[in-house]
Design a protein around this motif. Structure first.
Motif, mmCIF file in Angstrom:
data_model
loop_
_atom_site.group_PDB
_atom_site.id
_atom_site.type_symbol
_atom_site.label_atom_id
_atom_site.label_comp_id
_atom_site.label_asym_id
_atom_site.label_seq_id
_atom_site.Cartn_x
_atom_site.Cartn_y
_atom_site.Cartn_z
ATOM 1 N N LYS A 357 0.836 -1.203 0.000
ATOM 2 C CA LYS A 357 0.000 0.000 0.000
ATOM 3 C C LYS A 357 0.873 1.257 0.000
ATOM 4 O O LYS A 357 0.611 2.225 -0.735
ATOM 5 C CB LYS A 357 -0.922 0.008 1.218
ATOM 6 N N GLU A 358 1.938 1.247 0.822
ATOM 7 C CA GLU A 358 2.841 2.399 0.884
ATOM 8 C C GLU A 358 3.579 2.578 -0.439
ATOM 9 O O GLU A 358 3.800 3.701 -0.898
ATOM 10 C CB GLU A 358 3.839 2.204 2.031
ATOM 11 N N LEU A 359 3.926 1.463 -1.084
ATOM 12 C CA LEU A 359 4.571 1.523 -2.397
ATOM 13 C C LEU A 359 3.651 2.185 -3.417
ATOM 14 O O LEU A 359 4.060 3.100 -4.150
ATOM 15 C CB LEU A 359 4.937 0.100 -2.844
ATOM 16 N N PHE A 360 2.389 1.767 -3.455
ATOM 17 C CA PHE A 360 1.427 2.349 -4.395
ATOM 18 C C PHE A 360 1.154 3.813 -4.054
ATOM 19 O O PHE A 360 0.981 4.650 -4.944
ATOM 20 C CB PHE A 360 0.122 1.550 -4.369
ATOM 21 N N ARG A 361 1.109 4.133 -2.750
ATOM 22 C CA ARG A 361 0.849 5.514 -2.344
ATOM 23 C C ARG A 361 1.968 6.436 -2.823
ATOM 24 O O ARG A 361 1.715 7.539 -3.333
ATOM 25 C CB ARG A 361 0.723 5.604 -0.823
ATOM 26 N N ARG A 362 3.216 5.986 -2.672
ATOM 27 C CA ARG A 362 4.347 6.792 -3.123
ATOM 28 C C ARG A 362 4.336 6.953 -4.641
ATOM 29 O O ARG A 362 4.641 8.036 -5.171
ATOM 30 C CB ARG A 362 5.665 6.178 -2.661
ATOM 31 N N CYS A 363 4.024 5.875 -5.339
ATOM 32 C CA CYS A 363 3.922 5.960 -6.800
ATOM 33 C C CYS A 363 2.853 6.979 -7.205
ATOM 34 O O CYS A 363 3.042 7.776 -8.145
ATOM 35 C CB CYS A 363 3.591 4.593 -7.390
ATOM 36 N N PHE A 364 1.721 6.951 -6.507
ATOM 37 C CA PHE A 364 0.626 7.877 -6.802
ATOM 38 C C PHE A 364 1.056 9.324 -6.550
ATOM 39 O O PHE A 364 0.791 10.218 -7.366
ATOM 40 C CB PHE A 364 -0.600 7.544 -5.958
ATOM 41 N N GLU A 365 1.742 9.564 -5.416
ATOM 42 C CA GLU A 365 2.189 10.920 -5.088
ATOM 43 C C GLU A 365 3.127 11.460 -6.166
ATOM 44 O O GLU A 365 3.042 12.623 -6.561
ATOM 45 C CB GLU A 365 2.910 10.934 -3.737
ATOM 46 N N VAL A 366 4.046 10.605 -6.624
ATOM 47 C CA VAL A 366 5.015 11.031 -7.631
ATOM 48 C C VAL A 366 4.313 11.413 -8.929
ATOM 49 O O VAL A 366 4.588 12.459 -9.521
ATOM 50 C CB VAL A 366 6.049 9.911 -7.888
ATOM 51 N N THR A 426 -9.279 -2.692 5.124
ATOM 52 C CA THR A 426 -9.526 -2.374 3.715
ATOM 53 C C THR A 426 -8.213 -2.096 2.981
ATOM 54 O O THR A 426 -8.214 -1.432 1.947
ATOM 55 C CB THR A 426 -10.441 -1.134 3.614
ATOM 56 N N VAL A 427 -7.102 -2.595 3.521
ATOM 57 C CA VAL A 427 -5.795 -2.318 2.916
ATOM 58 C C VAL A 427 -5.748 -2.784 1.465
ATOM 59 O O VAL A 427 -5.297 -2.056 0.573
ATOM 60 C CB VAL A 427 -4.664 -3.002 3.723
ATOM 61 N N VAL A 428 -6.217 -4.006 1.204
ATOM 62 C CA VAL A 428 -6.159 -4.548 -0.165
ATOM 63 C C VAL A 428 -7.010 -3.702 -1.111
ATOM 64 O O VAL A 428 -6.584 -3.383 -2.227
ATOM 65 C CB VAL A 428 -6.618 -6.021 -0.182
ATOM 66 N N GLN A 429 -8.218 -3.323 -0.647
ATOM 67 C CA GLN A 429 -9.068 -2.470 -1.491
ATOM 68 C C GLN A 429 -8.400 -1.126 -1.766
ATOM 69 O O GLN A 429 -8.502 -0.582 -2.873
ATOM 70 C CB GLN A 429 -10.429 -2.240 -0.820
ATOM 71 N N ASP A 430 -7.695 -0.586 -0.760
ATOM 72 C CA ASP A 430 -6.990 0.693 -0.945
ATOM 73 C C ASP A 430 -5.902 0.554 -2.013
ATOM 74 O O ASP A 430 -5.694 1.460 -2.834
ATOM 75 C CB ASP A 430 -6.346 1.147 0.372
ATOM 76 N N ILE A 431 -5.182 -0.580 -1.989
ATOM 77 C CA ILE A 431 -4.114 -0.803 -2.971
ATOM 78 C C ILE A 431 -4.708 -0.850 -4.388
ATOM 79 O O ILE A 431 -4.177 -0.231 -5.322
ATOM 80 C CB ILE A 431 -3.367 -2.122 -2.670
ATOM 81 N N GLY A 435 -3.960 1.734 -7.416
ATOM 82 C CA GLY A 435 -3.440 1.219 -8.674
ATOM 83 C C GLY A 435 -4.258 1.680 -9.863
ATOM 84 O O GLY A 435 -3.712 2.112 -10.886
ATOM 85 N N ARG A 436 -5.571 1.612 -9.715
ATOM 86 C CA ARG A 436 -6.441 2.007 -10.831
ATOM 87 C C ARG A 436 -6.356 3.507 -11.087
ATOM 88 O O ARG A 436 -6.496 3.957 -12.230
ATOM 89 C CB ARG A 436 -7.874 1.576 -10.525
ATOM 90 N N THR A 437 -6.122 4.296 -10.035
ATOM 91 C CA THR A 437 -5.957 5.737 -10.199
ATOM 92 C C THR A 437 -4.757 6.042 -11.086
ATOM 93 O O THR A 437 -4.740 7.017 -11.832
ATOM 94 C CB THR A 437 -5.764 6.419 -8.825
ATOM 95 N N MET A 438 -3.721 5.163 -11.000
ATOM 96 C CA MET A 438 -2.503 5.358 -11.805
ATOM 97 C C MET A 438 -2.578 4.639 -13.148
ATOM 98 O O MET A 438 -1.592 4.579 -13.879
ATOM 99 C CB MET A 438 -1.282 4.855 -11.026
ATOM 100 N N GLY A 439 -3.734 4.033 -13.443
ATOM 101 C CA GLY A 439 -3.886 3.340 -14.717
ATOM 102 C C GLY A 439 -3.323 1.936 -14.705
ATOM 103 O O GLY A 439 -3.043 1.370 -15.775
ATOM 104 N N LEU A 440 -3.122 1.348 -13.510
ATOM 105 C CA LEU A 440 -2.621 -0.022 -13.406
ATOM 106 C C LEU A 440 -3.789 -0.979 -13.244
ATOM 107 O O LEU A 440 -4.642 -0.784 -12.369
ATOM 108 C CB LEU A 440 -1.667 -0.169 -12.204
ATOM 109 N N GLU A 441 -3.834 -2.004 -14.070
ATOM 110 C CA GLU A 441 -4.900 -2.996 -13.972
ATOM 111 C C GLU A 441 -4.560 -3.981 -12.855
ATOM 112 O O GLU A 441 -3.804 -4.928 -13.054
ATOM 113 C CB GLU A 441 -5.057 -3.725 -15.313
ATOM 114 N N VAL A 442 -5.095 -3.737 -11.679
ATOM 115 C CA VAL A 442 -4.772 -4.570 -10.507
ATOM 116 C C VAL A 442 -6.069 -5.021 -9.854
ATOM 117 O O VAL A 442 -6.996 -4.220 -9.670
ATOM 118 C CB VAL A 442 -3.931 -3.774 -9.484
#
Length: 566
Positions: A357-366, A426-431, A435-442
């Protein structure tokens, strides 16, 4: 015909021989066959402490042997088969480190899979693939060449043993009751692997990176050791083992390893070893537990529960610094960790979800707050320093409730009642949403698969990478053995005594006694402990040698002195 050589003469000749890998394997086999250390030492004309060192480093020697190459018995054996056996030895060691028992059938299936992968990777391979049957005969010859042990002969290795787990749970509760431990005094630790740059398989990042020239997944692998008490209110500083002692990112960001939120250590395989584990116990676990017990006015006693991984020595109490002698150790039986080990009861799994989740959050911030693309961040800006910050965030995110509930299978009475039935995390749902916000099909299934993948067995490519690196351990191993041969017992006693004097002087006269105490303990555990252990082994062995020598003289006297006078 010349005079028959005495055992002492033969031993003297053998002493002149260099201690080769083959000789080390031979020594290990003789010890496995029931031969005593003193007898082996006498036969090879070596100091018994040297034999003890070889036996203590058994797994390392076998791994080194794998890197050097399995001894050839049949001429012109196919090169690919040699490579299969090298990789197979590393795979077996990895399974044993995870506490798994492997059977003959499982080893043979893995050998066939490795052979197929290596044949597939050979350039110019066409037509019908070469068939390797991994027969019983091959397996027996492989065992002889490699000296492997702890193999279940028939049937599949047991994944978990319910009756043994139930018996141990009863034994554990009896120990807790008899010794009067409370949840704050009982701890569990466990290791886990982490591929810190790994994304779900179907994302374009993973697919693109796997095609890059020189892409090596094992370079993005590390091992973490987590520990906490049963009440969940004390987390110990984690041990982190990486393949590099000083990554380039550390120099670029001017990282002080002593100030990290983890205890940083390294070796070529990024594995927790016995030495690193003992370091962590003396430098992180012991001090934190002692301070916690004193701060909370609790009796100075603690119980550390852990599995039977090779890095967890059975005689750990002997390696503890004197001020941590209040710590007792208890081992889980083999094949019970999935059922009983608290850290395996959704603690480590939840950590990995929070890390992702933290990995995806950082990717989103960038991607949301800068002009850097996700590809650019992944390639040029995501490094081990970023990873360490994410590990800290994820470990801090493990709640006291999560840590306490993990003991439900082993110690139900220590689990605090909950005021409300909280909904599932809801950690998995948050991830998935990030991911979908960044256009990743997850999907949620992708995330769960990723969490499980961190602990899956190594692929053929990853084994090849490990096998290429493990040879670097040989030089340090031989240097350690040479040091043992060079140092006399008198030199060891002198240096240990001098250190005691320096330690006492520094702690008495240093202006900051707290700093002096901490630094002296660090030096004592990381440097002097090895000399004390060596001296202790020498003293025990010298006592045993004197006893055996005296016994031998007594046995020989009647024959040498002749019949008594009448």
């Amino acid at each position: 015909m010349g005079p028959k050589k005495t055992a002492a003469a033969v031993a003297g000749e053998r002493k002149k021989e260099k201690v080769t890998l083959e000789m080390k394997k031979e020594i290990i086999r003789k010890h496995d066959g029931g031969m005593r250390v003193t007898d082996i030492a006498r036969e090879y004309g070596r100091n018994p402490s040297t034999i003890g060192t070889i036996l203590k480093m058994r797994e390392k020697i076998l791994a080194t042997d794998a890197a050097k190459g399995v001894t050839r018995i049949v001429k012109n054996r196919p090169a690919v088969l040699e490579e299969v056996e090298k990789l197979l030895l590393i795979w077996i060691e990895e399974k044993q480190r995870a506490g798994d028992t492997v059977s003959e059938a499982v080893i043979c299936e893995k050998a066939k899979a490795l052979h197929a992968d290596l044949i597939r990777e050979q350039p110019g391979t066409s037509g019908e693939p070469e068939v390797f049957k991994a027969s019983r005969g091959w397996f027996e010859r492989f065992k002889t060449r490699s000296g492997i042990h702890s193999v279940v002969r028939h049937g599949e290795a047991a994944s978990s043993d319910v009756p043994v787990a139930e018996d141990f749970a009863a034994e554990f509760l009896e120990v807790v009751k008899t010794e009067g431990y409370v949840p704050q005094q009982v701890f569990n630790c466990d290791e886990t692997g982490l591929f810190w740059k790994r994304m779900p398989k179907r994302t374009f990042i993973t697919q693109e990176e796997s095609k890059l020239p020189g892409h090596k997944p094992m370079k993005d692998h590390l091992t973490l050791l987590f520990c906490a008490n049963a009440s969940g209110d004390l987390k110990i500083k984690p041990l982190l083992v990486y393949h590099s002692e000083n990554p380039r990112a550390f120099k670029r960001h001017k990282i002080d390893k002593e100030r990290l939120s983890v205890m940083w250590r390294s070796n070529s395989k990024a594995w927790v070893t016995r030495v690193l584990f003992v370091d962590w116990v003396n430098l992180a676990f012991g001090p934190a537990v002692k301070q916690y017990l004193l701060d909370n006015d609790l009796p100075l006693k603690a119980l550390l529960l852990m599995d039977n991984a090779p890095a967890h020595p059975k005689g750990l109490e002997v390696d503890l610094l004197e001020e941590f002698s209040f710590i007792n150790i208890m081992f889980l039986p083999p094949n019970t960790t999935p059922l009983l080990q608290p850290m395996d009861q959704q603690v480590i799994a939840n950590f990995k979800k929070l890390y992702t989740k933290e990995l995806f959050r950082r990717c989103f911030e960038v991607t949301d707050c800068t002009t850097i693309t996700l590809r650019e961040f992944w390639k040029d800006h995501f490094n081990i320093v970023t990873c360490l910050k994410m590990i800290t965030t994820a470990w801090n995110g493990i709640s006291q409730r999560n840590l306490n509930c993990a003991w439900r299978s082993l110690w139900p009475d220590c689990v605090a009642p909950s005021d409300s039935d909280a909904p599932e995390s809801t950690v998995v749902q948050d991830i998935v949403a990030l991911g979908r916000t960044m256009g990743l099909e997850v999907t949620e299934e992708d995330v769960c698969e990723l969490v499980e993948e961190h602990d899956h067995e190594l692929t053929t490519q990853e084994l090849v990478e490990l096998q290429a690196e493990v040879a670097q351990e040989q030089a340090s191993l031989e240097e350690e053995e040479a040091t043992e041969e060079r140092l006399s017992s008198k030199e060891l006693r002198d240096i240990c005594q001098k250190w005691k004097e320096v330690q006492a002087f520094a702690q008495w006269h240093h202006p900051n006694k707290h700093v002096a105490h901490d630094q002296a303990n660090t030096f004592d555990a990381t440097v002097m402990l090895a000399f004390r252990e060596l001296l202790k082994r020498r003293m025990k062995q010298q006592t045993m040698d004197r006893f055996l020598s005296k016994k031998q003289r007594v046995e020989e006297e009647p024959s040498s002195s002749g019949p008594p006078e009448s």
